[in-house]
Design an enzyme around this catalytic site. Sequence first.
Site, mmCIF file in Angstrom:
data_model
loop_
_atom_site.group_PDB
_atom_site.id
_atom_site.type_symbol
_atom_site.label_atom_id
_atom_site.label_comp_id
_atom_site.label_asym_id
_atom_site.label_seq_id
_atom_site.Cartn_x
_atom_site.Cartn_y
_atom_site.Cartn_z
ATOM 1 N N ASP A 1 -13.317 5.444 0.568
ATOM 2 C CA ASP A 1 -11.890 5.450 0.899
ATOM 3 C C ASP A 1 -11.348 6.882 0.859
ATOM 4 O OD1 ASP A 1 -9.162 5.182 1.051
ATOM 5 O OD2 ASP A 1 -8.980 3.675 -0.520
ATOM 6 N N LYS B 1 2.764 11.330 -3.588
ATOM 7 C CA LYS B 1 1.751 10.665 -4.402
ATOM 8 C C LYS B 1 0.863 11.677 -5.132
ATOM 9 C CE LYS B 1 -1.613 6.888 -3.720
ATOM 10 N NZ LYS B 1 -2.175 6.005 -2.684
ATOM 11 N N ASP C 1 0.874 -1.171 0.000
ATOM 12 C CA ASP C 1 0.000 0.000 0.000
ATOM 13 C C ASP C 1 0.906 1.214 0.000
ATOM 14 O OD1 ASP C 1 -1.679 2.104 0.505
ATOM 15 O OD2 ASP C 1 -2.551 1.298 2.342
ATOM 16 N N GLU D 1 -7.347 0.519 -4.719
ATOM 17 C CA GLU D 1 -7.406 0.457 -3.257
ATOM 18 C C GLU D 1 -8.767 0.009 -2.709
ATOM 19 O OE1 GLU D 1 -5.782 4.297 -2.336
ATOM 20 O OE2 GLU D 1 -3.795 3.665 -2.982
#
Lengths: 621, 175
Positions: free
Chosen positions: A207, A86, A25, A185
């Site tokens: 999420d 990211k 992850d 994800e």
Amino acid sequence: MALLQISEPGQSTAPHQHRLAAGIDLGTTNSLVASVRSGEAIILHDSNGVGSIPSIVHYGENGVSVGLEAKAYAISDAVNTVASVKRFMGRTLDDITASHKELPYNLSASKNGLVTIETRTGVVNPIQVSSEILKPLIELAKSTLAGELDGVVITVPAYFDDAQRQGTKDAAELLGVKVFRLLNEPTAAAIAYGLDNDQEGIIAVYDLGGGTFDISILRLNKGVFEVLATGGDSALGGDDIDQVVSDWIIEQSGYDGEHSPALQREIMLLACRAKESLSLQDSTELTLNLPCGNDWHGQLSREVFDSLIQPIVKRTLMACRRAVRDAEIKTCDILKVVMVGGSTRVPLVREKVGQYFEQQPLTSIDPDKVVAIGAAIQADILAGNKPDSDMLLLDVLPLSLGLETMGGLTEKVITRNTTIPVAKAQEFTTFKDGQTAMALHILQGERELVEDCRSLARFELRGIPPMAAGAAHIRVTFQVDADGLLSVSAMEKSSGVQTSIEVKPSFGLTDNEVASMIKDSMTYAKDDMEARMLAEEKVEASRVHEGLASALQDDAHLLSGDEKSQIEQAMAQLASAHAGDDLKLIKEAIALCDTASQDFASRRMDQSIRQALSGQSVDNI
Amino acid sequence: MNYFELFALPSSFDLNVNELRAKYLELQRAVHPDKFANASERERLLAVQTTAQINDGFAVLKTPINRAEHLLALAGIELAHEHQTIKDPMFLMEQMELREALEEIPSCDDPEQAIIDFGQQIDRHISGFEQQFLGLFTAGDELSLNTCADNVRKLKFMLKLATEARELEERLFGF
């Protein structure tokens, strides 16, 4: 390298080996790695018992550090300490400066406009920074599992576009790691959750992470995880909550002096701590050391905090509504709402999500770990360790793909929420008489105007025979693989003259930039490029050989005697090439095997289809 | 490519969607690229291509309008990229009226209810055309097939209206 073993024709190959695989992850704020050990997926911990690392990289005077060690420099050396990288993945400098007002870095742009960061050790791009974060995780997996990894599954936000996905995959490949799959994800969370609970029905995964937001609606049924629709925002998360709180702090403190990188960082960290404590209490005290020597003291109540973040929560709910509609279901069809990502700890988020879906969202599973666990389960299956698994993931394309047409408009070729893999062709024609070339501009996004969509790649199709305007037929084929990655080919077909081109939109880095990135990558400082290529080609050779051997063992009946011996000859050549160190010979032998087994592979695929369709009834599904 | 053959289902508009879904999942289990993670490059590519075909076939067969168009294409009537116009004055008049009704929704007293009513009206039209198609296609003669083609063209008009109604809803109510 050890010699490759070959069994006698018709005899069984080596006993099944347990392959080493891990799920990663790669988060905006924290990153972690998990693996299936003795049948159970677990988060891997380092020697200090730490199970996750902050996704922060520090480019220091004495080398690069990652994680907690890097975080220690967040304020004192903010310019050289990269956090939340990211959010930069696959983005241009213009994107970043438009969406982030104040960042403590010296940013610049690559040749194609992509954002790069100037550190004391030189200019780095988001792929390289991500690669630094992956390195200790992969090392941890290798040492815990005691061996080289066969491959990894890396999770990405479902709403990541092609450039962001490609960048993530390249970050792992810089380290020479095979990426089995990029896994969305929310889908990973659904695997961890669904397999645990043996759940059936429609679930929603909400999420909200550090930097990205995803909503996915899935149908779970006997090991099948079918994504019905997905939506989100790849630039919306806990960082944005921190940002609005920071803005509030600055406003409240009345400070109007210079914002040094260190001060910016300090305010952001203060805002983040305030957010975290407001998940547990109704009010929190704040103290900020201002450069003028005066400290500012303040208080932030849950009520004020909620009003500050209300617009952010609303944006996520709008994405939920759209996803529910795209899935062609009603909210009452949703059995459970699973909460993932650290930002779902915020009480207002839980409350509003519960209101919208008219049910208490599930918060019992650890929102920080569930994604890595799901990735580890899939990595184990993809490695081939569970041949009897009936798990099947059917994911979708998050954003429509299209081409630019006359007038700066986007023509969609594949619409969002189409199940992947997918291939679609569309025909276009010339605009002028005698036009012999055509510029193709590939775009991703929902908007009509080209300038509102993300530009993925441009390429030219040349050699079109001169014809009247509108007479040429250019067939453009878009193919999206299971990772959600696109390749495009184009062909002129009306005159029988065929021109074809294959393009892999590669986040806009030039070939030279890619090559120098690989050279720079620390892992290969000792070896040279050729050694690396040889090693990789040998792995591919083993894979091809092993695959053919097991195919022959199962399905030799699909071949004539001649065909079979041709394949066996090619395999023998491959084995002897593999034993040597001649890269060219190995490549040739792989190509030979490929040609010899071309018909065999398609016959096997046809056979699989026939077998799948025979002797099954609706009842046993 | 005949998608009915790919799924080993009878070529019929009146298709059992549960059976289609069951076969789709069986096929996916057999050829999905995840089953070929360790296979050679060629097999992986073949798996991607075959799965793409199966996904496309499923998308075509599960949606009535696409299924109808596919059936006609298999019967030799290609509707994709055609420039044929509808010459039915009654239908065109009705289309104009529906369009006007859609345009008036934002200014009426209860736009939320109006848009729901409008959607239901369109849905009734759509299922009417689908019923007609089923009967005519089963007859199978040339005249019936041509009427079927007209039917599909009309369905496209209706679906376009349905899409515009959804877009209006999005603009009006912010989602």
